[in-house]
Design a protein around this motif. Structure first.
Motif, short mmCIF file in Angstrom:
data_model
loop_
_atom_site.label_atom_id
_atom_site.label_comp_id
_atom_site.label_asym_id
_atom_site.label_seq_id
_atom_site.Cartn_x
_atom_site.Cartn_y
_atom_site.Cartn_z
N PHE A 42 1.24 -1.29 -0.04
CA PHE A 42 0.16 0.02 0.13
C PHE A 42 0.86 1.37 0.19
CE2 PHE A 42 -2.47 3.36 1.75
CZ PHE A 42 -3.59 3.07 1.61
N LEU A 43 1.71 1.39 0.77
CA LEU A 43 2.55 2.08 0.57
C LEU A 43 3.93 2.30 -0.47
CD1 LEU A 43 4.44 1.95 4.51
CD2 LEU A 43 2.53 4.23 3.66
N ALA A 44 4.01 1.70 -0.95
CA ALA A 44 4.70 1.66 -2.22
C ALA A 44 4.15 2.49 -3.54
CB ALA A 44 5.11 -0.04 -2.88
N VAL A 45 2.92 1.92 -3.19
CA VAL A 45 1.84 2.73 -4.64
C VAL A 45 1.32 4.09 -4.13
CG1 VAL A 45 0.24 2.42 -5.88
CG2 VAL A 45 1.56 0.38 -4.78
N SER A 351 -4.21 3.73 -4.83
CA SER A 351 -3.97 4.67 -6.10
C SER A 351 -4.72 5.79 -5.17
CB SER A 351 -4.13 4.45 -7.00
OG SER A 351 -3.56 3.09 -7.31
N ALA A 352 -6.42 5.93 -4.62
CA ALA A 352 -7.27 6.68 -4.78
C ALA A 352 -6.40 7.69 -3.62
CB ALA A 352 -8.53 6.00 -4.28
N ALA A 353 -5.69 7.23 -2.32
CA ALA A 353 -5.08 7.57 -1.71
C ALA A 353 -3.60 8.60 -1.61
CB ALA A 353 -4.73 6.54 -0.36
N GLY A 354 -3.55 7.95 -2.87
CA GLY A 354 -1.88 8.88 -3.80
C GLY A 354 -2.45 9.48 -4.88
N VAL A 394 -2.16 4.26 -13.83
CA VAL A 394 -0.74 3.96 -13.69
C VAL A 394 -0.35 3.31 -12.17
CG1 VAL A 394 1.89 4.60 -13.26
CG2 VAL A 394 0.63 4.99 -15.33
N GLY A 395 -1.23 3.77 -11.28
CA GLY A 395 -1.06 2.97 -9.61
C GLY A 395 -1.93 1.71 -10.10
N ILE A 396 -2.74 1.83 -10.44
CA ILE A 396 -3.35 -0.50 -10.48
C ILE A 396 -2.53 -0.74 -11.35
CG2 ILE A 396 -5.79 -0.65 -11.51
CD1 ILE A 396 -7.06 1.74 -10.74
N VAL A 397 -2.49 -0.31 -12.71
CA VAL A 397 -1.27 -1.18 -13.01
C VAL A 397 -0.27 -1.50 -12.78
CG1 VAL A 397 -0.55 -1.41 -15.87
CG2 VAL A 397 -2.67 -0.54 -15.67
N VAL A 398 0.52 -1.26 -12.54
CA VAL A 398 1.87 -1.05 -12.08
C VAL A 398 1.40 -2.24 -10.63
CG1 VAL A 398 3.29 -0.75 -9.98
CG2 VAL A 398 3.05 0.83 -12.08
N CYS A 399 0.40 -2.21 -10.38
CA CYS A 399 0.11 -3.38 -8.50
C CYS A 399 0.03 -4.65 -9.84
CB CYS A 399 -0.67 -2.43 -8.23
SG CYS A 399 -0.89 -3.61 -6.25
N LEU A 400 -1.18 -3.98 -10.53
CA LEU A 400 -1.71 -5.95 -11.11
C LEU A 400 -0.53 -5.94 -12.06
CD1 LEU A 400 -5.01 -4.57 -12.52
CD2 LEU A 400 -5.11 -6.02 -10.18
#
Length: 867
Positions: A42-45, A351-354, A394-400
């Motif tokens: 979570f923190l990394a994203v 990502s939303a928090a980001g 980008v956050g969602i794609v990177v995590c998936l």
């Protein structure tokens, strides 16, 4: 589950609706039960998306702010009359335009539909503050011009005092006055570059702000502006025109065009404001935003490894759980979907928090920048749709993507794995992995044999991929080498830490890869920065044969240069053998814009090492030119051949090549005399005065004599040759400081990845830790064991990063050497790289603090009993 055979998909080829709901319920249950497992992910994203979103929002806000600023400042200017053609050079895309007659304003004011027309005279002028030091000059322009009397045509507004009406009076923008400690009524020096004593009679604002970012402005009377900022009276940079009521800007331009002389054009005020905004974007905003986006990409790349490692460990720890699901009827697709759903939930929430964090970063920078001397234009934060959608996507794609391989691995779990103990992780040191890594290294070596800047980038990507692939292969050998002394120095504790670090090569390599990338990028910039400094030192030592250098340091468009009268004045000193000034001019050479060095060629040859000279520099006169051999080859020139030069005043003249020389590092590619440049000059200035002392004159005595004369010409800095070399490279240290600050985010994400991996690894080793405590290991020994394991992993990543970064730094130096006519020097800054290594090891210690504390708090009986 759905009653389907374990490996047989539903007839439709997609999971049944109840299968999707089951996978979702299992994912949410797993997330609720093991929230801490995904804290690091979570923190990394969150951090990566925050940096990216903050960069985009800040860029949108700056562009909108400058649009508003220029729009409001030029709202009363309906047309701008200027030279039609601009001469641009590779280092100046904006270009230099020919001046227009100031008297043209009177003619234009009589055109029907014109309410007012005034000449606009602009040039470089740098104020000295109350302490005698120059204000600004390190990037943004330091401007001077005539104070325009029509308030609607003048982009500046008087906030205090009055307009200049007598010689020597000036209006200064309020931000410049504050920075220099200047007040109304104060007298100071304005470098134009000749020193001009001015008295401040007014303070002004620009577009409602105290200034335009860090740009400094000094408004003079029209007579003073013509005297100090133009080649001769009667010239202006352009004419500002205001339309009468009911006349549109486009209609005004159409009325002005027929009465304009040849080589002069009219554009609308809106076009002029748009050009100003585009200039700011090209020279600052685009470069600044691109730099931040590069580091956002590095942070997200580091996050990718951390996220992948987390899911790989979680999947390995849930092998028996996934096997049981498979045994009771779950399909491979359902198990894979369960893991990907967990990743999607973490990705969307983080990502939303980001996004919120990114908006907070942009707001913080908007408040912080004015404190460090770079005020944002007034206005609210601008949050465009792209600035919200792109970081979220980008956050969602990177995590998936990071979770995809572990999810597929989870789906391949055999049902029989539930009936036996399963190793947490299999070794990644396979022959296939070694072969793939070797092939990647071979391909990258082939790309980097004769690198250019483009092939260097491609080769760097391939080398990075090879390092990542070969990580598990190399981890065991490297960690044994690094941890060998640890077992001897720390006894059983060290031996256990070494064994734990060796337990899973793939996990160790994946954990270290995030830190390796961060350290590699830091090392790359450190090596390249040191090489640039070494190159500058070698350039000055090789090309500058003088003893002293007089300079007015400036970066970008700032500064006003040196007075051309300074070098002749220094040349008359009894302590000085030769003093030569290097001025700059611009002209088109055979149709291409080029910078010209304006100087005394004979004195230049005595003070600078020009290499082998063919021809005679002393015969240039008013129609001769000297050219470097490299440029002569490109332009097909030789001694005796002719070339056409087009100057900013529109004149096209034929020059004869009378000399060729070898080195252009300080002298430039083209040299003409001051007599040849004089008819075409605008605001003349030198960039450097080189001084050679007479035999027997000591360096300090000569420097004191030169400083005494220089004080009469605006008090520029006088330096020895070594001091000049160091100051020339000072901008590199500023660049490295910014790079280190930006890369701190990548190192932080890597640290979180190590901490998360350790936490998960200790969780799976809970029973083992309990047994160690049961047989006598103390809490302090347990904490030390965890810390040393983390240090070994960090040492592996740091070692790989230093090697990779140093190699890529060498490649970048070679590529730069091939793209330039200067010889680049390669330098390895051992002390700085040692600091980078210590920071990497310290990251390992810091990452282990919390996991070690939690492990030491485990109850012995509970840990032994845990399955």
């Amino acid at each position: 589950m759905n009653g389907t055979a374990p490996d047989t998909p539903p007839p439709t080829g997609t999971p049944a609706p109840n299968s999707v709901r089951t996978a979702l319920r299992l994912s949410l249950a797993a997330l609720r039960a093991h929230r801490r497992r995904f804290a690091g992910t979570f923190l990394a994203v969150f951090l990566g998306v925050s940096f990216l979103a903050g960069t985009l929002v800040m860029g949108d806000t700056l562009r909108a702010g400058f649009d508003t600023m220029f729009g409001s400042a030029t709202a009363g200017t309906d047309a701008v009359v200027r030279g039609a053609d601009a001469i641009t050079t590779p280092d100046d895309s904006q270009g230099v335009r020919r001046p227009v007659p100031a008297a043209l304003a009177g003619d234009l004011s009589r055109v029907p539909g014109v309410a007012a027309a005034e000449p606009d005279i602009q040039g470089a002028g740098q104020l000295l503050g109350r302490d005698g030091k120059p204000i600004g000059g390190k990037g943004p322009p330091t401007l001077a011009g005539n104070w325009i009397t029509d308030p609607r045509l003048n982009p500046y507004r008087l906030a205090e005092g009055r307009a200049p009406t007598r010689p020597g009076e000036a209006v200064v923008n309020r931000a410049t006055a504050k920075k220099g400690g200047l007040r109304l009524g104060d007298t100071t020096i304005l470098r134009t570059p000749d020193p001009v004593r001015v008295r401040i009679v007014g303070l002004a604002t620009f577009g409602g702000a105290d200034g335009m970012a860090q740009v400094t402005y000094t408004g003079l009377t029209r007579a003073d502006a013509e005297r100090y900022l133009t080649a001769r009276p009667g010239l202006a940079t352009g004419i500002l025109v205001r339309a009468a009521d009911g006349v549109s800007q486009q209609e005004l331009v159409q009325r002005l065009t027929p009465v304009l002389p040849k080589g002069v054009e009219a554009i609308t005020g809106q076009e002029s404001a748009r050009e100003d905004t585009d200039m700011i974007s090209r020279q600052f905003l685009d470069v600044f935003t691109a730099l931040l986006l590069v580091f956002s990409g590095i942070a997200l790349l580091v996050a990718t490894f951390s996220i992948h490692n987390t899911f790989a460990i979680v999947v390995a720890q849930r092998t028996r759980e996934n096997a049981l699901l498979r045994a009771v009827g779950a399909s491979r697709r359902q198990v894979t979907a369960t893991t990907l759903t967990e990743a999607a939930v973490v990705a969307v929430t983080a990502s939303a928090a980001g996004l919120a964090g990114g908006i907070g970063i942009a707001a913080g920078l908007k408040a912080l920048f004015p404190a460090i001397g770079f005020p944002f234009p007034d206005g609210e934060l601008m949050i465009g749709a792209l600035s919200l959608a792109l970081p979220l996507l980008v956050g969602i794609v990177v995590c998936l993507i990071s979770a995809l391989l572990p999810a597929v691995r989870a789906g391949r779990t055999a049902p029989l794995a539930a009936l036996r103990d399963v190793a947490v992780d299999a070794s990644g040191a396979s022959r296939r992995r070694a072969a793939v890594g070797a092939v990647l290294l071979a391909i990258s070596a082939g790309v980097l044999v004769s690198p250019s800047l483009w092939t260097a980038g491609l080769g760097a990507v391939l080398v990075l991929a090879a390092f990542v692939v070969l990580g598990p292969v190399a981890s065991s050998a490297v960690i044994r080498l690094l941890g060998g002394p640890l077992a001897r120095l720390r006894g059983v504790t060290g031996a256990l830490a070494l064994r734990n670090a060796l337990r899973s090569p793939r996990r160790t390599a994946a954990t270290a890869s995030a830190l390796m990338i961060g350290v590699a990028v830091v090392s790359l910039f450190t090596v390249f920065g040191a090489s640039l400094k070494a190159t500058m030192d070698r350039t000055v030592a090789r090309s500058f044969a003088g003893d002293l250098a007089v300079s007015a340091p400036a970066f970008g468009a700032g500064g006003s240069g040196l007075s051309p009268a300074l070098a002749p004045a220094l040349d008359k000193l009894p302590e000085v053998a030769t003093a030569v000034g290097l001025g700059k001019g611009v002209a088109e050479v055979n149709g291409s814009g080029r910078e010209l060095t304006v100087t005394d060629p004979t004195a230049l040859a005595r003070t600078f090492e020009l290499g082998t000279i063919q021809g005679d520099l002393g015969t240039l006169g008013t129609d001769g030119i000297a050219v470097t051999r490299t440029e002569a080859r490109e332009q097909h020139l030789a001694v005796g051949s002719t070339t056409r030069l087009t100057f900013t005043d529109g004149q096209r003249l034929t020059f004869t090549v009378r000399a060729l020389y070898g080195r252009s590092e300080l002298a430039g590619d083209y040299v003409i005399t001051r007599q040849a440049w004089a008819p075409h000059r605008t605001q003349d200035h030198d960039t450097l005065v080189a001084v050679s002392l007479r035999a027997g004159v000591g360096e300090q005595a000569g420097k004191a004599a030169v400083e005494q004369v220089a004080a009469r010409y605006g008090d520029p800095e006088v330096q020895t040759r070594d001091e000049y070399a160091r100051s020339s490279a000072s901008g590199i240290d500023m660049m490295l400081t910014l790079v280190y600050a930006l890369l701190a985010l990548a190192v932080l994400i890597a640290l979180l990845g190590i901490a998360n991996t350790l936490t998960l690894a200790l969780h799976e080793r809970t029973r083992e830790l309990g047994l160690l405590r049961a047989v006598g290991q103390t809490r302090a020994q347990l904490r030390a064991m965890v810390r040393w394991e983390s240090v070994l992993v960090a040492a592996f990543g740091t070692t790989g990063g230093l090697g990779l970064g140093g190699f890529l730094g060498w490649v970048l130096v070679r590529a730069s050497d091939g793209a330039s006519d200067s010889d680049f020097a390669f330098a390895v800054p051992v002390s700085r790289l040692a600091i980078v290594a210590l920071v990497g090891l310290a990251a390992g210690v810091l990452a282990a603090l919390r996991p070690a504390r939690r492990a030491a708090r485990l109850g012995v009986l509970g840990a032994v009993a845990m399955e």
